[in-house]
Design a protein around this motif. Structure first.
Motif, PDB file in Angstrom:
ATOM      1  N   ALA A 185       0.865  -1.366  -0.058  1.00  0.00           N
ATOM      2  CA  ALA A 185      -0.019   0.081  -0.028  1.00  0.00           C
ATOM      3  C   ALA A 185       0.699   1.343   0.090  1.00  0.00           C
ATOM      4  N   ALA A 186       2.051   1.225   0.642  1.00  0.00           N
ATOM      5  CA  ALA A 186       2.748   2.456   0.927  1.00  0.00           C
ATOM      6  C   ALA A 186       3.518   2.728  -0.378  1.00  0.00           C
ATOM      7  N   LEU A 187       3.947   1.629  -0.828  1.00  0.00           N
ATOM      8  CA  LEU A 187       4.791   1.624  -2.163  1.00  0.00           C
ATOM      9  C   LEU A 187       4.073   1.574  -3.457  1.00  0.00           C
ATOM     10  N   PRO A 194      18.222 -11.352   0.652  1.00  0.00           N
ATOM     11  CA  PRO A 194      17.971  -9.977   0.863  1.00  0.00           C
ATOM     12  C   PRO A 194      17.547  -9.397  -0.563  1.00  0.00           C
ATOM     13  N   GLU A 195      17.985  -9.677  -1.512  1.00  0.00           N
ATOM     14  CA  GLU A 195      17.651  -9.290  -2.930  1.00  0.00           C
ATOM     15  C   GLU A 195      16.126  -9.282  -3.185  1.00  0.00           C
ATOM     16  N   LEU A 196      15.480 -10.182  -2.420  1.00  0.00           N
ATOM     17  CA  LEU A 196      13.905 -10.376  -2.735  1.00  0.00           C
ATOM     18  C   LEU A 196      13.381  -9.261  -2.110  1.00  0.00           C
ATOM     19  N   LEU A 197      13.905  -8.669  -0.770  1.00  0.00           N
ATOM     20  CA  LEU A 197      13.321  -7.548   0.062  1.00  0.00           C
ATOM     21  C   LEU A 197      13.722  -6.264  -0.475  1.00  0.00           C
ATOM     22  N   GLY A 221      12.160  -1.899   0.185  1.00  0.00           N
ATOM     23  CA  GLY A 221      12.614  -0.760   0.945  1.00  0.00           C
ATOM     24  C   GLY A 221      13.411  -1.491   2.317  1.00  0.00           C
ATOM     25  N   ILE A 222      13.277  -2.991   2.452  1.00  0.00           N
ATOM     26  CA  ILE A 222      13.769  -3.693   3.499  1.00  0.00           C
ATOM     27  C   ILE A 222      15.154  -4.038   3.234  1.00  0.00           C
ATOM     28  N   GLU A 277       8.496  -0.418  11.440  1.00  0.00           N
ATOM     29  CA  GLU A 277       8.909   0.917  11.349  1.00  0.00           C
ATOM     30  C   GLU A 277       8.748   1.917  10.366  1.00  0.00           C
ATOM     31  N   LYS A 278       8.912   1.447   8.814  1.00  0.00           N
ATOM     32  CA  LYS A 278       8.794   2.225   7.648  1.00  0.00           C
ATOM     33  C   LYS A 278       7.289   2.426   7.322  1.00  0.00           C
TER      34      LYS A 278
END
Length: 199
Positions: free
Chosen positions: A92-94, A114-117, A121-122, A163-164
């Protein structure tokens, strides 16, 4: 003649695919009932809660599949619902496609990739995540089990997502069109599930 044959074959294939999907859904539902009777873990209930956590952006069939996969990987109800909520908030945010966000969150946590996230923005740093988990639980980082490492990744991803995007939770509405499509899928699958055994 060829066009007529092709059209008929396409229609038959589409009907067969829909009936097969409905039959698979029935088998999955019965399997979940048997699993609940054996382990006391009610996966159907978790599936419904996951639908609610995502504000019905997942249809019941997809929620059941995801619940089965995540439960088999060792995640409990709370962790599964946290993943659903994080995916909803991030998408929703992005303005990101929900299904893709949900797959990225769940697979990124399961596989510690990590590349999936990144697209959500994680930023996942495995060493930092496991260190934080070890400190929080009075454990030695190098002695963490595979599942503890997975929990460390889960905690880090959910923490960053909350948090974000957590503060945007009440301000951004999910797509009503997606919810309508999900509701239609639920009705269609329920109807076909009754027809499939006869067919």
């Amino acid at each position: 003649a060829y066009a007529t044959l092709a059209a008929n074959l396409f229609a038959i294939t589409a009907v067969f695919g829909a009936l097969k999907e409905a039959a698979d859904l029935r088998v999955m539902r019965e399997g979940m009932e048997a699993y609940a009777a054996t382990t006391g873990q009610a996966m159907q209930s978790i599936s419904r809660s996951l639908q609610e956590a995502t504000r019905r952006q997942l249809d019941y069939g997809d929620a059941m599949k995801s619940t089965a996969q995540l439960t088999a990987a060792g995640f409990d109800k709370t962790m599964i619902l946290e993943m659903g909520t994080a995916a909803r908030q991030a998408s929703a945010a992005l303005g990101h496609n929900f299904e893709d966000a949900f797959n990225r969150i769940t697979k990124g946590i399961q596989k510690a990739e990590p590349e999936l996230l990144d697209e959500l923005g994680i930023i996942l740093r495995l060493d930092q995540a496991t260190r934080n988990f070890a400190i929080a639980n009075n454990l030695v980082q190098d002695d963490l089990t595979l599942f503890q490492r997975t929990m460390a990744v889960h905690n880090e991803v959910i923490s960053q997502a909350t948090e974000k995007y957590g503060s945007l939770n009440k301000e951004i509405k999910v797509s009503g069109i997606v919810q309508l499509g999900t509701a239609f899928e639920n009705v269609k699958k329920s109807a076909l599930e009754g027809i499939a055994p006869v067919a």
